[in-house]
Motif scaffolding. Sequence first.
Motif, PDB file in Angstrom:
ATOM      1  N   PHE A  22     -39.058  -1.610 -29.341  1.00  0.00           N
ATOM      2  CA  PHE A  22     -38.960  -2.189 -30.682  1.00  0.00           C
ATOM      3  C   PHE A  22     -37.506  -2.407 -31.074  1.00  0.00           C
ATOM      4  N   ASN A  26     -34.915  -5.468 -32.668  1.00  0.00           N
ATOM      5  CA  ASN A  26     -34.504  -5.200 -34.055  1.00  0.00           C
ATOM      6  C   ASN A  26     -32.997  -5.379 -34.176  1.00  0.00           C
ATOM      7  N   TRP A  81     -44.285  -1.932 -38.274  1.00  0.00           N
ATOM      8  CA  TRP A  81     -43.912  -2.853 -37.201  1.00  0.00           C
ATOM      9  C   TRP A  81     -44.630  -4.183 -37.351  1.00  0.00           C
ATOM     10  N   TYR A  84     -42.728  -6.059 -39.921  1.00  0.00           N
ATOM     11  CA  TYR A  84     -41.509  -6.572 -39.296  1.00  0.00           C
ATOM     12  C   TYR A  84     -41.808  -7.852 -38.517  1.00  0.00           C
ATOM     13  N   THR A 114     -41.533   2.867 -42.211  1.00  0.00           N
ATOM     14  CA  THR A 114     -41.148   3.387 -40.899  1.00  0.00           C
ATOM     15  C   THR A 114     -39.999   4.391 -40.897  1.00  0.00           C
ATOM     16  N   ALA A 173     -41.609  -6.631 -31.143  1.00  0.00           N
ATOM     17  CA  ALA A 173     -42.274  -5.679 -32.035  1.00  0.00           C
ATOM     18  C   ALA A 173     -43.749  -5.554 -31.669  1.00  0.00           C
TER      19      ALA A 173
END
Length: 200
Positions: A22, A26, A81, A84, A114, A173
């Motif tokens: 992830f 990011n 997630w 996101y 998160t 993600a």
Amino acid sequence: GAPAPARIPRRFWGYLAAVLLFTLGNSTDAFLLLRAHALGVGEAWLPVLWGVLHVSKMAWSVPGGLWSDRAGRRAAILAGWAVYAATYVGFGFAHAPWHAWALFAAYGLFYGLTEGPERALVVDLVPAARRATALGAYHLAVGAGALPASVLFGVVWERWGAQAAFLLGAGLAAAAAAVFLAALGPRERTARPPARPAAP
């Protein structure tokens, strides 16, 4: 002799692999400002937009934590997630200034769902004697993924455009969520209450 220290469970390493994957998608939030400017948000408004993100983070932190306590750490992380990924897809397909404002406001929900639960899940997964090691490994994974994430995002943006870069972030993600589910499942297993003794 002294008993052997408890081992770190394999599922923790699966969780760590998901976090690292992830994190590779990011990239720095500065790219969001760059995207907003490309969508037509004036330079004078960019600090205001950045403020909107931080207000959104604060606004969602308590509801996100409360929901995590009710639904469980795993459900909160997966939901975060998903937010996101959806936000990054939104940035990829956005084409008007107001889209940037709406997406920045929504993006704070990702942090609210998160930031606390990711660290709390480390504590949940690992025996007490190994928690310091596990938290160190967690922060190492996040730090190790952060720099290449931004470099990768920037290279993809320059070569194939902003939409490709944001869709890559969303795709990573989604891949991280799949690894997470494979390693841990969607929610905690709750222990069954002990059976009551039969009445005499």
